[in-house]
Write a protein that holds these residues in place. Structure first.
Motif, PDB file in Angstrom:
ATOM      1  N   SER A 388       0.837  -1.191   0.000  1.00 57.66           N
ATOM      2  CA  SER A 388       0.000   0.000   0.000  1.00 57.66           C
ATOM      3  C   SER A 388       0.876   1.246   0.000  1.00 57.66           C
ATOM      4  O   SER A 388       2.117   1.158   0.125  1.00 57.66           O
ATOM      5  N   GLY A 389       0.244   2.406  -0.126  1.00 52.72           N
ATOM      6  CA  GLY A 389       1.012   3.650  -0.091  1.00 52.72           C
ATOM      7  C   GLY A 389       1.753   3.829   1.216  1.00 52.72           C
ATOM      8  O   GLY A 389       2.902   4.288   1.241  1.00 52.72           O
ATOM      9  N   ALA A 390       1.112   3.459   2.331  1.00 54.14           N
ATOM     10  CA  ALA A 390       1.774   3.565   3.635  1.00 54.14           C
ATOM     11  C   ALA A 390       2.958   2.615   3.731  1.00 54.14           C
ATOM     12  O   ALA A 390       3.996   2.947   4.329  1.00 54.14           O
ATOM     13  N   ASP A 391       2.813   1.412   3.149  1.00 48.14           N
ATOM     14  CA  ASP A 391       3.931   0.454   3.151  1.00 48.14           C
ATOM     15  C   ASP A 391       5.121   1.012   2.380  1.00 48.14           C
ATOM     16  O   ASP A 391       6.278   0.860   2.810  1.00 48.14           O
ATOM     17  N   LEU A 392       4.854   1.650   1.236  1.00 47.16           N
ATOM     18  CA  LEU A 392       5.946   2.191   0.428  1.00 47.16           C
ATOM     19  C   LEU A 392       6.639   3.346   1.136  1.00 47.16           C
ATOM     20  O   LEU A 392       7.874   3.477   1.079  1.00 47.16           O
ATOM     21  N   ALA A 393       5.860   4.205   1.798  1.00 50.22           N
ATOM     22  CA  ALA A 393       6.468   5.298   2.569  1.00 50.22           C
ATOM     23  C   ALA A 393       7.337   4.732   3.690  1.00 50.22           C
ATOM     24  O   ALA A 393       8.449   5.216   3.948  1.00 50.22           O
ATOM     25  N   ASN A 394       6.842   3.698   4.358  1.00 52.77           N
ATOM     26  CA  ASN A 394       7.609   3.058   5.427  1.00 52.77           C
ATOM     27  C   ASN A 394       8.850   2.376   4.880  1.00 52.77           C
ATOM     28  O   ASN A 394       9.912   2.367   5.519  1.00 52.77           O
ATOM     29  N   LEU A 395       8.746   1.801   3.681  1.00 52.67           N
ATOM     30  CA  LEU A 395       9.884   1.145   3.044  1.00 52.67           C
ATOM     31  C   LEU A 395      11.036   2.126   2.834  1.00 52.67           C
ATOM     32  O   LEU A 395      12.187   1.848   3.206  1.00 52.67           O
ATOM     33  N   LEU A 396      10.754   3.286   2.239  1.00 50.40           N
ATOM     34  CA  LEU A 396      11.809   4.265   2.005  1.00 50.40           C
ATOM     35  C   LEU A 396      12.356   4.828   3.311  1.00 50.40           C
ATOM     36  O   LEU A 396      13.553   5.113   3.429  1.00 50.40           O
ATOM     37  N   ASN A 397      11.502   4.972   4.302  1.00 47.16           N
ATOM     38  CA  ASN A 397      11.982   5.469   5.585  1.00 47.16           C
ATOM     39  C   ASN A 397      12.910   4.458   6.253  1.00 47.16           C
ATOM     40  O   ASN A 397      13.942   4.823   6.835  1.00 47.16           O
ATOM     41  N   GLU A 398      12.539   3.174   6.189  1.00 50.14           N
ATOM     42  CA  GLU A 398      13.404   2.130   6.763  1.00 50.14           C
ATOM     43  C   GLU A 398      14.747   2.095   6.047  1.00 50.14           C
ATOM     44  O   GLU A 398      15.802   1.935   6.682  1.00 50.14           O
ATOM     45  N   ALA A 399      14.737   2.248   4.722  1.00 46.03           N
ATOM     46  CA  ALA A 399      15.996   2.261   3.979  1.00 46.03           C
ATOM     47  C   ALA A 399      16.862   3.450   4.375  1.00 46.03           C
ATOM     48  O   ALA A 399      18.086   3.333   4.504  1.00 46.03           O
ATOM     49  N   ALA A 400      16.231   4.610   4.579  1.00 43.74           N
ATOM     50  CA  ALA A 400      16.988   5.793   5.007  1.00 43.74           C
ATOM     51  C   ALA A 400      17.592   5.582   6.391  1.00 43.74           C
ATOM     52  O   ALA A 400      18.740   5.983   6.660  1.00 43.74           O
ATOM     53  N   LEU A 401      16.845   4.930   7.286  1.00 47.00           N
ATOM     54  CA  LEU A 401      17.380   4.652   8.624  1.00 47.00           C
ATOM     55  C   LEU A 401      18.557   3.687   8.559  1.00 47.00           C
ATOM     56  O   LEU A 401      19.560   3.855   9.271  1.00 47.00           O
ATOM     57  N   LEU A 402      18.455   2.667   7.714  1.00 49.35           N
ATOM     58  CA  LEU A 402      19.560   1.706   7.571  1.00 49.35           C
ATOM     59  C   LEU A 402      20.808   2.394   7.033  1.00 49.35           C
ATOM     60  O   LEU A 402      21.931   2.128   7.510  1.00 49.35           O
ATOM     61  N   ALA A 403      20.638   3.280   6.044  1.00 47.55           N
ATOM     62  CA  ALA A 403      21.788   3.989   5.491  1.00 47.55           C
ATOM     63  C   ALA A 403      22.414   4.907   6.530  1.00 47.55           C
ATOM     64  O   ALA A 403      23.649   5.013   6.621  1.00 47.55           O
ATOM     65  N   ALA A 404      21.589   5.568   7.327  1.00 46.23           N
ATOM     66  CA  ALA A 404      22.121   6.474   8.357  1.00 46.23           C
ATOM     67  C   ALA A 404      22.889   5.698   9.423  1.00 46.23           C
ATOM     68  O   ALA A 404      23.939   6.137   9.897  1.00 46.23           O
ATOM     69  N   ARG A 405      22.350   4.539   9.822  1.00 43.93           N
ATOM     70  CA  ARG A 405      23.044   3.730  10.833  1.00 43.93           C
ATOM     71  C   ARG A 405      24.399   3.246  10.325  1.00 43.93           C
ATOM     72  O   ARG A 405      25.349   3.109  11.097  1.00 43.93           O
ATOM     73  N   ALA A 406      24.460   2.956   9.033  1.00 45.10           N
ATOM     74  CA  ALA A 406      25.716   2.468   8.450  1.00 45.10           C
ATOM     75  C   ALA A 406      26.684   3.594   8.122  1.00 45.10           C
ATOM     76  O   ALA A 406      27.798   3.337   7.645  1.00 45.10           O
ATOM     77  N   GLY A 407      26.297   4.831   8.339  1.00 46.81           N
ATOM     78  CA  GLY A 407      27.170   5.962   8.047  1.00 46.81           C
ATOM     79  C   GLY A 407      27.282   6.277   6.573  1.00 46.81           C
ATOM     80  O   GLY A 407      28.242   6.950   6.165  1.00 46.81           O
ATOM     81  N   GLU A 408      26.341   5.808   5.769  1.00 42.98           N
ATOM     82  CA  GLU A 408      26.372   6.057   4.321  1.00 42.98           C
ATOM     83  C   GLU A 408      25.817   7.451   4.009  1.00 42.98           C
ATOM     84  O   GLU A 408      25.014   8.009   4.761  1.00 42.98           O
ATOM     85  N   ARG A 409      26.219   7.995   2.890  1.00 36.19           N
ATOM     86  CA  ARG A 409      25.745   9.303   2.455  1.00 36.19           C
ATOM     87  C   ARG A 409      24.594   9.189   1.457  1.00 36.19           C
ATOM     88  O   ARG A 409      23.918  10.188   1.168  1.00 36.19           O
ATOM     89  N   THR A 410      24.376   7.987   0.925  1.00 33.81           N
ATOM     90  CA  THR A 410      23.268   7.748   0.002  1.00 33.81           C
ATOM     91  C   THR A 410      22.571   6.441   0.375  1.00 33.81           C
ATOM     92  O   THR A 410      23.138   5.587   1.075  1.00 33.81           O
ATOM     93  N   ILE A 411      21.339   6.288  -0.114  1.00 34.84           N
ATOM     94  CA  ILE A 411      20.568   5.071   0.099  1.00 34.84           C
ATOM     95  C   ILE A 411      20.835   4.136  -1.085  1.00 34.84           C
ATOM     96  O   ILE A 411      20.506   4.445  -2.229  1.00 34.84           O
TER      97      ILE A 411
END
Length: 615
Positions: A388-411
């Motif tokens: 759903s639309g909410a699932d997709l928004a959550n998907l991109l947010n989870e990916a952004a959190l994973l990238a931030a935790r790993a110290g990456e500058r991009t997703i």
């Protein structure tokens, strides 16, 4: 073509301090009520104290004891009394040791001469003065009680201001400076077209009135959770530039009968005073369920609230620019009176987005996120069928959190793949202690699913196989369709059932025993088989609907219920035998791929195909 005249914007402007003023008024009301009650209590205490002092009652530290009049007279004859105070039949005496006594004499009993004869100082008080003081105290207390009741009734009346418990809990969003527009809502193009007419009516009502047209009073948004019902309602208000009142259906219903109806009246009163505006009722099935005619009673508060809602929606005249938008994912339980023309006379469906809709939604939510060059949103949309639309928004947010935790500058793509699994099954649980034997069982179980799924004609491709615990699952096999599907053939349903039974079949073939790990698979297969028999007409029982209600009630005869159970069991057994046949035939591949999965823990779809179809 003539451009419709713009409505005077001043009439739609709202004070940006509305919410602050409402909060201030609420606090002021509470403070005034607390202050009034405090003043009443303090006033009563002071008047009572003053009255008792004027009545001659002492508040010293010496306690006053009650004594019969005969004992008091005996003490007087023995010379033990120092003084006596007489007020009517009330007698207060003070002994020579300082102790005070209280007594009551009979009417007409002469005691004054006896006290004076024994040398006791006698003080006779004026009883009329005491009665006057008591009368003043009573009158003042009566006035205080009457004043407090008047204050409470005045504050609680529904005329000028509603009592706090009867006020609507709707939250007002000022859309004169909208934060959400149609461009911020993607994947629901048909719904936006349907609702564009509401926007035009709120902006230019004169154009519709000149043609004698009446816009729908109510719009019912129907869709699964997360499909954007609230978001698109906010976008309608933002496009029209009108206030937006948001309330949940459960906020109307309280324990006390009549409170919900009062809140409905207060909500629509405020909405009409601020028209044009939009009233959004989320989860309307909480208050709009069908009323029963069983005569066994029911939820009187909910039914009264529903009745008041029906009356308010009927009470709109053609010049009232208030549009009610409601949302639900259970339209089948709504009362027919709520859905008739003149109330919610337009129904807008919001389905889960297709591949184009998912692509558009991902583009909206990816605007403020730095994506790596290897990320293709079109490919990501293809991998997220059923989201759903909410699932997709959550998907991109989870990916952004994973990238931030790993110290990456991009997703990166790996972050998005991990985020998909997180949304579907939950985060990895590598900390769970699993023995080597259990790890092998999990690996063979998941590979059994994958091999059967890839071997069945028309089955969906396998995207990933993992032996790592996620959420409540010990392992996971991700299967995603190559394209959006809206119809399923009987052969495709049988393929899904066989694939789900592949895990249990692999356990039996390799270990000669079975575990509890297939409980969810068996439940899924049983539900699919029952729907094939009872709803889809895909069994020898014929093309009839044999539905069993969620509460267990049914009109089926015991014989028919037994036949249904037999057909369901037959389909489940057939799916299991199919899985066993495929895995026995490809046992060597089952062992090879499972041993590889034990070592690497995760295999993607392309690697699985390379190993499975290798010469």
């Amino acid at each position: 073509m003539n451009t419709p005249p713009k409505k005077n914007q001043e009439t739609r402007k709202t004070n940006p301090q509305d919410s602050t003023q409402k909060t201030t008024r609420k606090k002021s009301t509470v403070l005034r009520l607390v202050l009034a009650i405090t003043c009443i209590v303090v006033g009563v205490a002071l008047l009572a104290f003053a009255g008792l002092r004027l009545a001659g009652i002492s508040f010293g530290t010496t306690s006053v004891q009650d004594k019969p009049i005969s004992d008091v007279m005996t003490m007087a004859e023995k010379g033990q009394l120092k003084s006596v105070s007489i007020a009517g039949n009330e007698i207060t005496v003070t002994a020579k040791n300082g102790q005070e006594y209280h007594s009551i004499k009979e009417d007409g009993q002469a005691v004054t001469d006896t006290f004076r004869k024994n040398g006791v100082s006698v003080n006779i008080e004026n009883n009329q003065n005491t009665q006057w003081v008591q009368g003043v105290v009573n009158v003042v207390l009566l006035l205080l009680v009457a004043g407090s009741l008047f204050f409470i009734m005045r504050r609680g009346s529904m005329g000028s201001q509603a009592a706090p418990f009867a006020r609507s809990k709707a939250k007002r969003f000022n859309e004169s400076r909208p934060s959400i527009l149609f461009k911020d809502v993607a994947g629901v193009d048909e719904a936006k077209i349907e609702l564009q007419e509401i926007v035009e009516f709120l902006k230019y009502p004169e154009r519709f009135r000149e043609m004698g047209a009446r816009t729908p009073k109510g719009v019912l948004l129907v869709g699964a959770p997360g499909t954007g019902k609230t978001l698109i309602s906010r976008a309608v208000a933002g496009e029209a530039g009108v206030p937006f009142y948001s309330v949940s259906g459960s906020e109307f219903v309280e324990m006390f009968v009549g409170v919900g109806a009062a809140r409905v009246r207060d909500l629509f009163k405020e909405a009409k005073a601020n028209a044009p505006c939009i009233v959004f009722i989320d989860e309307i099935d909480a208050v709009g369920r069908q009323r029963t005619n069983s005569g066994t009673g029911g939820n009187d508060e909910r039914e009264q609230t529903l009745n008041q809602l029906l009356v308010e929606m009927d009470g709109f005249d053609k010049h009232t620019s208030v549009v009610v938008i409601a949302a639900t994912n259970r339209p089948d339980v709504l009362d027919p009176a709520l859905l008739r023309p003149g109330r919610f006379d337009r129904r807008v469906m919001l389905d889960k987005p297709d591949i184009r809709g998912r692509h558009a939604i991902l583009e909206v939510h990816a605007k403020d996120k730095p994506l790596a060059k290897d990320v293709q949103l079109e490919e990501l949309a293809r991998q997220t069928a059923g989201f759903s639309g909410a699932d997709l928004a959550n998907l991109l947010n989870e990916a952004a959190l994973l990238a931030a935790r790993a110290g990456e500058r991009t997703i990166r793509k790996t972050h998005l793949e991990e985020a998909i699994l997180r949304v579907m099954a939950g985060p990895e649980r590598k900390s769970r202690m699993i023995t080597e034997e259990e790890k092998a069982i999990i690996a063979y179980h998941e590979v059994g699913h994958a091999i059967v799924m890839r071997s069945m004609p028309g089955a969906d491709p396998v995207q990933k196989v993992s032996a790592i615990a996620r959420g409540m699952a010990l392992g996971i096999t991700v299967q995603a369709p190559a394209e959006d599907r809206y119809l399923l053939r009987r052969s495709e349903l049988l393929a899904k059932m066989a694939g789900a039974m592949g895990g249990r079949a692999a356990e039996e073939i390799i270990f000669g025993d079975v575990t509890t790990g297939a409980s969810q698979d068996i439940e899924y297969v049983t539900n699919v088989a029952r729907r094939m028999v009872c709803e889809f007409g895909m069994s020898p029982l014929g093309k009839v609907a044999l539905r069993v209600e969620p509460d267990g009630s049914t009109t089926l005869s015991p014989e028919m219920a037994a036949k249904i159970d037999a057909e369901v069991a037959k389909l489940v057994d057939q799916a299991y035998e199919t899985a066993l046949s495929i895995l026995r035939e490809r046992k060597d591949k089952l062992v090879e791929i499972s041993e590889h999965l034990i070592r690497v823990e995760t295999i993607d779809g392309s690697e699985l195909d390379a190993m499975l179809f290798a010469a």
